[in-house]
Design a protein around this motif. Structure first.
Motif, PDB file in Angstrom:
ATOM      1  N   ILE A   6      -1.433 -42.073 -22.008  1.00  0.00           N
ATOM      2  CA  ILE A   6      -0.170 -41.450 -22.671  1.00  0.00           C
ATOM      3  C   ILE A   6      -0.600 -40.001 -23.108  1.00  0.00           C
ATOM      4  O   ILE A   6      -1.317 -39.532 -23.806  1.00  0.00           O
ATOM      5  N   TRP A  26      -5.745 -46.077 -23.402  1.00  0.00           N
ATOM      6  CA  TRP A  26      -6.014 -47.389 -23.886  1.00  0.00           C
ATOM      7  C   TRP A  26      -6.452 -48.332 -22.814  1.00  0.00           C
ATOM      8  O   TRP A  26      -6.026 -48.126 -21.717  1.00  0.00           O
ATOM      9  N   ASN A  69       0.702 -50.543 -32.423  1.00  0.00           N
ATOM     10  CA  ASN A  69       1.655 -51.597 -32.629  1.00  0.00           C
ATOM     11  C   ASN A  69       1.828 -51.820 -34.057  1.00  0.00           C
ATOM     12  O   ASN A  69       1.744 -52.971 -34.876  1.00  0.00           O
ATOM     13  N   LYS A 103       3.940 -59.147 -23.104  1.00  0.00           N
ATOM     14  CA  LYS A 103       3.619 -58.246 -24.505  1.00  0.00           C
ATOM     15  C   LYS A 103       3.536 -56.732 -24.168  1.00  0.00           C
ATOM     16  O   LYS A 103       2.697 -56.340 -22.991  1.00  0.00           O
ATOM     17  N   SER A 104       4.223 -56.107 -25.019  1.00  0.00           N
ATOM     18  CA  SER A 104       4.007 -54.539 -24.927  1.00  0.00           C
ATOM     19  C   SER A 104       3.857 -54.004 -26.298  1.00  0.00           C
ATOM     20  O   SER A 104       4.439 -54.612 -27.450  1.00  0.00           O
ATOM     21  N   ILE A 105       3.162 -52.934 -26.325  1.00  0.00           N
ATOM     22  CA  ILE A 105       2.688 -52.606 -27.756  1.00  0.00           C
ATOM     23  C   ILE A 105       3.001 -51.008 -27.844  1.00  0.00           C
ATOM     24  O   ILE A 105       3.145 -50.272 -26.872  1.00  0.00           O
ATOM     25  N   SER A 106       3.493 -50.264 -28.854  1.00  0.00           N
ATOM     26  CA  SER A 106       3.669 -49.121 -29.276  1.00  0.00           C
ATOM     27  C   SER A 106       2.501 -48.469 -29.598  1.00  0.00           C
ATOM     28  O   SER A 106       1.851 -48.779 -30.477  1.00  0.00           O
ATOM     29  N   SER A 127       4.317 -40.279 -28.189  1.00  0.00           N
ATOM     30  CA  SER A 127       4.181 -41.867 -28.208  1.00  0.00           C
ATOM     31  C   SER A 127       4.524 -42.342 -26.919  1.00  0.00           C
ATOM     32  O   SER A 127       5.019 -41.834 -25.976  1.00  0.00           O
ATOM     33  N   GLY A 128       4.107 -43.449 -26.907  1.00  0.00           N
ATOM     34  CA  GLY A 128       4.542 -44.123 -25.629  1.00  0.00           C
ATOM     35  C   GLY A 128       4.429 -45.853 -25.761  1.00  0.00           C
ATOM     36  O   GLY A 128       3.911 -46.299 -26.838  1.00  0.00           O
ATOM     37  N   THR A 129       4.624 -46.501 -24.717  1.00  0.00           N
ATOM     38  CA  THR A 129       4.569 -47.957 -24.654  1.00  0.00           C
ATOM     39  C   THR A 129       3.444 -48.426 -23.659  1.00  0.00           C
ATOM     40  O   THR A 129       3.378 -47.916 -22.666  1.00  0.00           O
ATOM     41  N   ALA A 130       2.492 -49.428 -23.943  1.00  0.00           N
ATOM     42  CA  ALA A 130       1.589 -49.862 -23.389  1.00  0.00           C
ATOM     43  C   ALA A 130       2.117 -51.242 -22.960  1.00  0.00           C
ATOM     44  O   ALA A 130       2.051 -52.159 -23.776  1.00  0.00           O
ATOM     45  N   VAL A 131       2.036 -51.622 -21.608  1.00  0.00           N
ATOM     46  CA  VAL A 131       2.328 -52.962 -21.170  1.00  0.00           C
ATOM     47  C   VAL A 131       1.068 -53.637 -20.911  1.00  0.00           C
ATOM     48  O   VAL A 131       0.464 -53.196 -20.134  1.00  0.00           O
TER      49      VAL A 131
END
Length: 470
Positions: A6, A26, A69, A103-106, A127-131
């Protein structure tokens, strides 16, 4: 393993065009048994410039923040930052996946430049989202309707080739295991015939099949499905010989005294022997029915109509509690029956030897009778009667033998007219009769004594009457 980057945004520049760049790297590894992923997030920063090359480091205390998360880690990190990426902060995490394994985490991060340097007040943030990788969960199953006692196939859509599966069922009050430790993509299952007892009054029923999915020895999910179980038509009752019997029914008829089937008089009564009927898979006998011609009987006593021919066919049916049937046919032969008949009849005034004589004093009778013997169960009598023309027959006649002449009377006055008859009567009460008038002797003219009656061709027998014989 899932991983990603990210990139963070920058805000502002130094007086000579310098600015901060940041990124978050990540990675995460799934755990199938726990339905969780564990991983690490790292925050990096470096310097860049819009006007030239970065050569000198900026050294000081960098204010760093990393939220993964929903969990935050904030630290002040003393470091010298150049044009190369420098790791400032690292955070481990564990994330529980959804029930379907997704599951996705921020992730959010920021870095502020150190005070008393050219980068004071500058930051890089974002910021972003990890899938994360989807963790295989419960496998799924599919199948068509099943038939009792016949093999059906359950197809397993395996979430992972390494998973093992256990299949169980419930049906009514019954339950059991179909298969366990299954790694194949399909299972063959013949529903046990004992399940039929759970639906004794229906041709089909509904149960459940549960598919449990295991990773190693850990159960990671279950899926339950409804299934339809059909009872095949081969579950109809079985019948043994003589399960249905027909006997004659002559009650209330002229043939009541005859112990046999009689054409035109008898009906058939059918009885059923339950010990010779086998129902299947929990069913019971619900009803019986007979059909003969256009007559149907569905309740006891099971009677046909009157059987008018010398043969008859009765179709017998037993119906079980599911509605399945078994049928059989009873073929009957009846004793042919016709009413009595007379032939070769002679009945006249005669001499004692039976020769015809208009002046004879005897009445002679002869006839041949035919009748239906009904296998020797029917009899027939032949009887002669006579009376005065103005009188009535006696209740008892004179017994005769078929085909043999008989003198019924030996004192038949030649001046008197008689009436005589021959009657054949069988055990059913049916008759054949022949009746004639036996005239007086023949005379040309006769005046009755006292002169009040006269007759031509015969004797006058009544006053105030002119009688003519011709």
């Amino acid at each position: 393993m899932a991983s990603g980057i990210i990139n963070l945004n920058n805000s502002g520049q130094t007086s000579n065009g310098g600015y901060l760049m940041g990124k978050v790297e990540w990675s995460a590894s799934p755990n199938t048994e726990t339905n969780k992923s564990g991983g690490v997030v790292r925050l990096y920063v470096k310097k860049a410039s819009t006007t030239g090359t970065i050569t000198d480091p900026t050294t000081g205390t960098w204010e760093c923040s990393l939220t993964v998360n929903g969990e935050n880690l904030s630290q002040k990190v003393y470091a010298g930052i150049t044009a190369d990426w420098v790791l400032l902060l690292e955070k481990s995490f564990t994330a529980s996946h959804n029930s379907d394994g997704t599951k996705s985490i921020s992730i959010a991060a920021s870095v502020y430049g150190p005070s008393e340097t050219a980068y004071s007040g500058l930051q890089t943030a974002g910021s972003g989202t990890a899938v994360l990788d989807t963790i295989p969960r419960a496998s799924t199953a599919s199948f068509s309707a099943f038939t009792l006692g016949q093999k059906g196939t359950i197809f397993i859509n395996r979430a992972s080739a390494s998973f093992k599966h256990t299949l169980t069922y419930t049906f009514g009050k019954a339950s059991g295991t179909i298969a366990s430790g299954v790694t194949a993509a399909s299972v063959s299952w013949p529903p046990p015939t004992s399940l039929g007892s759970q639906i004794p009054n229906a041709k089909s029923g509904t149960g459940t099949i549960t598919l449990d999915t295991y990773s190693g020895s850990t159960k990671i999910g279950s899926k339950t499905y409804n299934f339809t179980l059909n009872v095949p038509s081969s579950a109809a009752p079985d019948v043994e010989p003589l399960w249905a019997r027909a006997t004659y029914y002559n009650t209330g008829t002229a043939a009541a005294s005859i112990a046999a089937f009689v054409q035109g008089y008898s009906r058939a009564q059918v009885t059923f022997d339950a010990s010779k009927i086998t129902t299947k898979y929990g069913a019971t006998v619900k009803s019986y029915k007979i059909v003969c011609g256009n007559v149907t009987a569905k309740a006891s006593p099971y009677l046909t109509g009157v059987l008018t021919g010398t043969s008859a066919k009765i179709t017998c049916t037993v119906t079980d509690s599911r509605g399945y049937t078994a049928s059989g046919t009873i073929n009957l032969t009846l004793n042919a029956y016709k009413k009595p008949a007379l032939s070769g009849v002679s009945l006249y005034r005669a001499n004692p030897d039976g020769t015809p004589n208009r002046a004879g004093l005897c009445i002679y009778a002869k006839a041949t009778m035919t009748y239906s013997s009904i296998g020797g169960k029917n009899s027939c009598s032949l009887t002669g009667f006579y009376r005065l023309q103005s009188g009535s027959y006696p209740s008892t006649g004179i017994s005769m033998t078929s085909g043999t002449g008989k003198i019924l009377m030996t004192a038949a006055a030649v001046t008197t007219t008689y009436v005589a008859k021959i009657v054949a009567r069988d055990s059913l009460g049916n008759t054949a009769a022949y009746e004639v008038t036996i005239p007086t002797d023949s005379v040309a003219l006769h005046l009755r004594e006292g002169g009040k009656g006269a007759a031509f061709g015969k004797y006058a027998e009544a006053d105030n009457l002119l009688d003519v014989a011709w």
